[in-house]
Design a protein around this motif. Structure first.
Motif, mmCIF file in Angstrom:
data_model
loop_
_atom_site.group_PDB
_atom_site.id
_atom_site.type_symbol
_atom_site.label_atom_id
_atom_site.label_comp_id
_atom_site.label_asym_id
_atom_site.label_seq_id
_atom_site.Cartn_x
_atom_site.Cartn_y
_atom_site.Cartn_z
ATOM 1 N N ASP A 18 0.069 3.927 -5.911
ATOM 2 C CA ASP A 18 -0.489 5.273 -6.068
ATOM 3 C C ASP A 18 -0.930 5.430 -7.521
ATOM 4 O O ASP A 18 -0.328 6.181 -8.288
ATOM 5 C CB ASP A 18 0.549 6.323 -5.685
ATOM 6 C CG ASP A 18 -0.008 7.739 -5.741
ATOM 7 O OD1 ASP A 18 -1.249 7.901 -5.780
ATOM 8 O OD2 ASP A 18 0.792 8.685 -5.738
ATOM 9 N N SER B 290 1.136 6.492 -10.701
ATOM 10 C CA SER B 290 2.361 7.117 -10.202
ATOM 11 C C SER B 290 3.176 6.226 -9.276
ATOM 12 O O SER B 290 4.342 6.500 -9.036
ATOM 13 C CB SER B 290 2.017 8.402 -9.444
ATOM 14 O OG SER B 290 1.315 9.286 -10.276
ATOM 15 N N GLY B 291 2.591 5.197 -8.717
ATOM 16 C CA GLY B 291 3.268 4.369 -7.733
ATOM 17 C C GLY B 291 4.211 3.346 -8.338
ATOM 18 O O GLY B 291 4.131 3.021 -9.518
ATOM 19 N N ASP C 180 0.825 -1.202 0.000
ATOM 20 C CA ASP C 180 0.000 0.000 0.000
ATOM 21 C C ASP C 180 0.866 1.262 0.000
ATOM 22 O O ASP C 180 0.516 2.262 -0.633
ATOM 23 C CB ASP C 180 -0.943 -0.016 1.204
ATOM 24 C CG ASP C 180 -2.054 1.000 1.082
ATOM 25 O OD1 ASP C 180 -2.638 1.121 -0.019
ATOM 26 O OD2 ASP C 180 -2.348 1.671 2.091
#
Length: 183
Positions: free
Chosen positions: A134, A137-138, A130
């Motif tokens: 994102d 973007s993650g 987690d």
């Protein structure tokens, strides 16, 4: 004549999961791997008694997991079941996967929800994943169960590419779990 070449590169993929989901994970591997040797089916602690790595030093634990279990894999695939989020060994495997050292590059990271919990409200992904999810973007992605081998291969290929394209957003600062979380 049709081409036998696949439109993607096969990456050695380490599978992380909670031992309670072992039957569903085996079915996943049977269905998607088809003897192509693209998946390394290992999950530490799944069938091992006692302490797998006897240490409280986070750096040492991550390096031992990398050396002993992740070895030459380039992508870590976490199969998310009902209690995967609470499993100490899953946290350790993800932490080791995100570790970039002089002797091994970090793995790409993708989480896939298993069908048994796909429609369950309140399902959870491990905290360290987690921290890295994102949207676009993650570093990591949390995906629905793939509809085909090609879809799975694309997820793995994308995770592999993010090792370079999203390396600057990796968050591996969370302390390692010292035990399983209460469910």
């Amino acid at each position: 004549m049709s081409s036998l070449l696949t439109p993607y590169t096969r990456h050695k993929t380490f599978i992380s999961y909670h031992h309670a989901d072992e039957a569903e994970v085996a079915a996943f591997i049977d269905y998607f791997d088809h003897d192509r040797n693209i998946l390394i089916s290992r999950g530490i602690g799944a069938s091992m008694a006692g302490d797998v790595i006897k240490s409280t030093d986070g750096g040492y634990i991550k390096q031992r997991i990398r050396d002993l279990y992740l070895r030459d894999s380039t992508v870590t695939l976490v199969l998310i079941g009902k209690h995967t989020w609470s499993r100490q060994f899953v946290d350790w495997e993800v932490a080791a996967s995100l570790r970039n050292t002089s002797t091994s590059k970090r793995n790409g990271l993708v989480a896939i929800t298993l069908p048994s919990i796909a429609s369950v409200a309140g399902r959870r992904v491990p905290e360290r994943i987690d921290d890295n999810v994102d949207g676009e973007s993650g570093y990591a992605r949390w995906m629905k169960y793939p509809s085909s081998s090609h879809a799975l291969a694309q997820m793995i290929d994308d995770a592999y590419a993010r090792r370079t394209t999203h390396a600057d957003v990796v968050d591996n600062t969370r302390l390692l779990y010292s035990r399983n979380r209460s469910v």
